[in-house]
Scaffold this motif. Sequence first.
Motif: not given
Length: 263
Positions: A209-211, A163, A138, A142, A213-214, A170, A167, A206
Amino acid sequence: MTLLVVNDVELTVQFLTEKISWNEYGISKVYKAYNASEARACLTSAEIDILLCDIEMPGENGIELLRWVQERHLPCDCIFLTCHANFDYIHDAMHLSCRDYILFPATADAIGTAVAKVIEKRVERLKSDRLQRYGRQWVEMHASSVSVGGSAGSPQDIIESTTRYILEHISSPELSVNEIAEKNYLSLSYLSRIFKKARGISISQYIIQERMELAAQLLAESGNTVSNIALEVGYSNYPYFTSTFKKYWGVTPSRYREEHPNA
C-alpha cells in the motif's frame, strides 16, 4: 532505462539504434541525434538515462556536449564512442565524469555490455540515494499518523516502531516481514498478529500500500522515468512493479501518469 545515441555518421547511428538488441541490455527506448544541437534538444525534451556519444563531430564535439550536460546537472550517464584513442580526449572525458570510453569499431555485444555495466552502476547509485531523496520525505508526510507514545515493548509501541521502520525503508527491495521481525527480536506470528489487529491489514499488504501510494505520488509530481520510480519504491523487477501497480490502482503506471498530470 533510456538511451540517446549521438553521432554524425548516419550508418553508425543506424548500427547503434537498429542492430543492437537494447532490451537485452536494460534499455527500453532509444533516441538518436546527428549533432550536438539535436542532442541538446532531445536532452531538454526527454528524460535520458544514458548518453552514447561520438566525440569528434563537426561543430560542437562530444566533450563540449558533455560539459553542457554537466553544467545543467542533467541526470544522465555518458559513454563516449570514438575511432581515436586521443589522450587529451580521455583526460577531458574523465574529468567530466564520463562513465566509459569505447573505441569504434566495436561489436554490438561489446557496446551493449558496456552500456549494461553503466546501467548496473547507475541502479546502485539510485538505490543508495533514494532513502535520502524519498524515504525521509515519506516518513515526514506520515508523521502525524505515527504517534509517539506507548510503553516500551507494548503492542502499541511495536506497531508504531514497525510502521516507522517500513516508511524509512520503503525503498529497500530487501524490506520484508521477516526482516522487520528479526530487527525487533519478535516472532513472526506475534508481530503479524498484532499489526493486523491494529491496522486491519497484514504487514505485507501495508508495505505494498505504501509503495503504491508513493509510486503514484512520484508519477504525478516528478518527471522521473517509470523504471526509475519502480526502483525508488523498492521494485528491482520492473514487470512485477507494473503488475502490482495495475492491480492496486486499476491502470498501468504510464496510464496513471497520463491521467494525473502534476496532481
